[in-house]
Design an enzyme around this catalytic site. Structure first.
Site, PDB file in Angstrom:
ATOM      1  N   CYS A 164      -3.399  13.723 -23.081  1.00 14.07           N
ATOM      2  CA  CYS A 164      -3.005  14.632 -22.000  1.00 14.07           C
ATOM      3  C   CYS A 164      -3.268  14.049 -20.627  1.00 14.07           C
ATOM      4  O   CYS A 164      -3.093  14.718 -19.624  1.00 14.07           O
ATOM      5  CB  CYS A 164      -3.691  15.981 -22.165  1.00 14.07           C
ATOM      6  SG  CYS A 164      -5.477  15.887 -22.053  1.00 14.07           S
ATOM      7  N   HIS A 168       0.833  -1.199   0.000  1.00 14.14           N
ATOM      8  CA  HIS A 168       0.000   0.000   0.000  1.00 14.14           C
ATOM      9  C   HIS A 168       0.871   1.254   0.000  1.00 14.14           C
ATOM     10  O   HIS A 168       0.672   2.172  -0.807  1.00 14.14           O
ATOM     11  CB  HIS A 168      -0.916  -0.031   1.229  1.00 14.14           C
ATOM     12  CG  HIS A 168      -1.804   1.163   1.338  1.00 14.14           C
ATOM     13  ND1 HIS A 168      -1.444   2.293   2.033  1.00 14.14           N
ATOM     14  CD2 HIS A 168      -3.027   1.410   0.814  1.00 14.14           C
ATOM     15  CE1 HIS A 168      -2.412   3.183   1.945  1.00 14.14           C
ATOM     16  NE2 HIS A 168      -3.383   2.669   1.206  1.00 14.14           N
TER      17      HIS A 168
HETATM   18  C1  PEP Z   1      -7.938  13.120 -18.086  1.00 13.20           C
HETATM   19  O1  PEP Z   1      -9.039  12.798 -17.669  1.00 13.20           O
HETATM   20  O2  PEP Z   1      -7.104  12.294 -18.510  1.00 13.20           O
HETATM   21  C2  PEP Z   1      -7.524  14.528 -18.073  1.00 13.20           C
HETATM   22  C3  PEP Z   1      -6.380  14.897 -18.594  1.00 13.20           C
HETATM   23  O3  PEP Z   1      -8.331  15.431 -17.454  1.00 13.20           O
HETATM   24  P1  PEP Z   1      -8.410  15.584 -15.857  1.00 13.20           P
HETATM   25  O4  PEP Z   1      -7.266  14.790 -15.285  1.00 13.20           O
HETATM   26  O5  PEP Z   1      -8.303  17.022 -15.568  1.00 13.20           O
HETATM   27  O6  PEP Z   1      -9.747  15.004 -15.568  1.00 13.20           O
END
Ligand code: PEP
Ligand code: MG
Length: 597
Positions: free
Chosen positions: A554, A160
């Protein structure tokens, strides 16, 4: 040896050269000399530290044994990430207490505390603390969040403590079995040695697993200083620079950064980022501006809403010029507000208590009453699945258009002043093309208005995140209305597995990892078979419907070495990750193009 037994010595050197020529790598060997005869017992490719990996790779190139491609194969992003942490000063005197497992890298110094409540209390008083436990459980989470580092005497790299610490980027040494931890007494004893009590300073090295008594001085990483642009003439830095240059010359994927501030954007650019792949706008609604969000929520009628948005617009506009400046000439993807609205409002319980107290004193205010009603109305059992992302943009249309106007006006201003700005407006949490169309039309209208008002053409794009399974399955339709897709693999993982991203790592992932349900958290490294299949389908269908569609990622996976190879394979145009992972992504994107051996 040369003096004692020249014949065996010369023979050994000859065999070592033969082995190195054969394996074309650094080998470790075992040998013995018996009655003047040399016996080779064993050889294998030698293990090496991250620093040695980079230095050996370029040495071998210089010796003509391997080429730069092979050198690039021999290093990896994980090693580079390791070299980017501050580390303990090697020249400092140290008092080693024990060596555990190097569960999460970094060098942490702080006072030993033995329970999460003390960790929180002391951290609030400005102390640096190291949370020491036999092993951690979900209860310890608050303590782990505020601690500089975590030290446990039990458990391995899937324990953990290890899983959670890695997830939050906290330094961790686990399974230091020589430590006898007594949390009741608030102390640990080193087998056969010292006792460290609550409040004593210790230093832990998450890269080597070492635990030291007292404060060991920490020095910044040479490699980071080099990426920051400092002239560091040092063998490791020279090796890293050569391999980075080669990776850049090889890679097809571009590397952008996730950055919400000009400072992060500028750092990422120094680290080699080629634009912003995700600028989250939600923090721009916190702090002093929170009051303005409240005004928006309690506003009555169209006029009230417009007035509230009118107050937010100039502030929101101020958020972008410096970011555009830091990324001048490069694309900047700005994601419109995503989290549920109630995150920007007062806590329901706090507000209810305040109202009850005000009632007793007969001070109940109309605004407070309205606010409480709004907070109650917006309260959700499952906010991650509730009124967020594009849904907010549809329910409160002015919110997205206000943001779009602020972005476009800031871009126009920069262009008018001789700079270059390329905003890409990104809509979050789209599941259906109709959702996208509904907000896109309004944003396009704003773009035309701003261009006409300010007399400039703003090179901009409107696109969407793909972070829901439905979006991935209907990507062909969505691509008809989007100029780009950015895979939000954090939410896509959450929504595909049905795992609450804020809870599961701390609650049962260590059990899942121990039982082999998966070898690594799918939030850390992309689940290629499941989530990856959705990414592949959406990329393929999206491109088929719209050949000009630009594709990126992203989510956190954009900076994960293993995932980057997958994103390269499915043909994304770029990955985007936090500034510190940009060099790692550049290196891995280069490695991803090398044919497998
Ligand atoms: C995601 O969901 O991968 C993203 C980049 O947006 P957030 O992390 O802000 O939800
Ligand atoms: Mg998301």
């Amino acid at each position: 040896m040369e003096k004692v037994d020249k014949k065996s010595h010369d023979e050994l050197l000859e065999i070592m050269a033969t082995l190195e020529q054969h394996y074309l790598d650094m080998c470790d060997i075992e040998f013995t000399v018996e009655l003047g005869k040399l016996w080779m017992l064993q050889t294998r490719v030698g293990k090496r530290t991250p620093e040695a990996a980079f230095r050996i790779a370029v040495h071998m190139v210089d010796e003509g044994l391997i080429d730069m491609d092979e050198a690039l194969r021999r290093v990896n992003g994980e090693q580079l990430a390791n070299l980017m942490f501050p580390r303990f000063d090697t020249s400092a005197a140290k008092d080693l207490l024990a060596v555990g497992m190097n569960a999460s890298p970094g060098a942490a110094v702080g006072k030993a505390v033995f329970d999460w409540a003390t960790a929180v209390e002391w951290a609030e008083q400005g102390e640096d603390v190291i949370l020491v436990r036999k092993e951690t459980t979900p209860e310890d989470l608050h303590g782990m969040m505020v601690a500089r580092g975590v030290l446990t005497s039990r458990g391995g790299k899937t324990s953990h403590a290890a899983v959670v610490a890695r997830g939050m980027g906290r330094t961790c040494v686990c399974g230091a079995e020589a430590l006898d931890v007594d949390t009741r007494e608030g102390e640990f004893t080193v087998r056969g040695g010292k006792t460290i009590r609550e409040g004593d300073v210790i230093s832990i090295d998450g890269s080597t697993g070492e635990v030291f008594h007292g404060e060991v001085p920490v020095v910044p990483s040479f490699v980071v200083r080099h990426f920051e642009g400092e002239d560091v003439d040092q063998p490791l830095v020279r090796a890293v620079a050569r391999l980075m240059e080669h990776a850049d010359s090889k890679r097809r994927l571009r590397v952008r950064t996730n950055a919400d501030t000009a400072e992060d954007a500028a750092r990422a650019r120094r680290f080699g980022a080629q634009g912003i792949g995700l600028c989250r706008t939600e923090h721009m609604f916190l702090g002093e501006r929170r009051q303005l969000v409240e005004n928006l929520i309690v506003a009555e009628g169209e006029e009230g809403v417009d007035a509230a948005l009118g107050e937010l617009l100039p502030l929101q506009r101020q958020d972008f010029p410096e970011i555009f400046e830091a990324m001048d000439g490069l694309p900047v993807t700005i994601r419109l507000i995503d989290p549920p609205l109630h995150e920007f409002l007062p806590d329901l319980t706090d507000l209810s208590v305040a109202m009850a107290v005000a009632d007793i004193h007969g001070h109940r205010k109309k605004r407070q009453r309205k606010l409480l009603a709004a907070v109650q109305r917006l309260h959700e059992s499952n906010p991650m699945l509730g009124l967020r992302g594009v849904r907010l943009g549809i329910v409160i249309p002015g919110l997205f258009t206000m943001q779009a106007r602020a972005i476009l006006e800031a871009a126009a201003e920069r262009i008018r002043n001789g700079g270059r700005a390329e905003p890409e407006i990104m809509i979050p949490l789209v599941a259906s093309v109709r959702e996208l169309d509904s907000v896109k039309g309004r944003i396009e209208q704003i773009a035309s208005e701003v261009e006409a008002e300010l007399g400039v053409t703003i090179p901009h794009k409107i696109g969407t995140m793909i972070e829901l399974p439905r979006a991935a399955m209907t990507a062909g339709e969505i691509a008809g209305s989007a100029e780009f897709f950015s895979f939000g693999t954090n939410d896509l993982t959450q929504m595909t597995w049905g795992f609450s991203r804020d809870d599961v790592e701390a609650s049962f992932f260590s059990t899942y990892l121990e039982q082999g349900v998966f070898p690594v958290s799918p939030f850390e490294s992309l689940d290629v078979d499941g989530v990856g299949a959705l990414v592949r389908k959406a990329a393929t269908d999206g491109r088929e419907a719209n050949p000009d569609l630009h594709l990126g990622v992203c989510g956190e996976h954009g900076g994960d070495p293993r995932s980057i190879h997958f994103f390269d394979e499915v043909g994304l145009d770029y990955v985007s990750c936090s500034p510190f992972r940009v060099p790692v992504a550049r290196l891995e994107a280069g490695r991803a193009t090398l044919p497998a051996r």
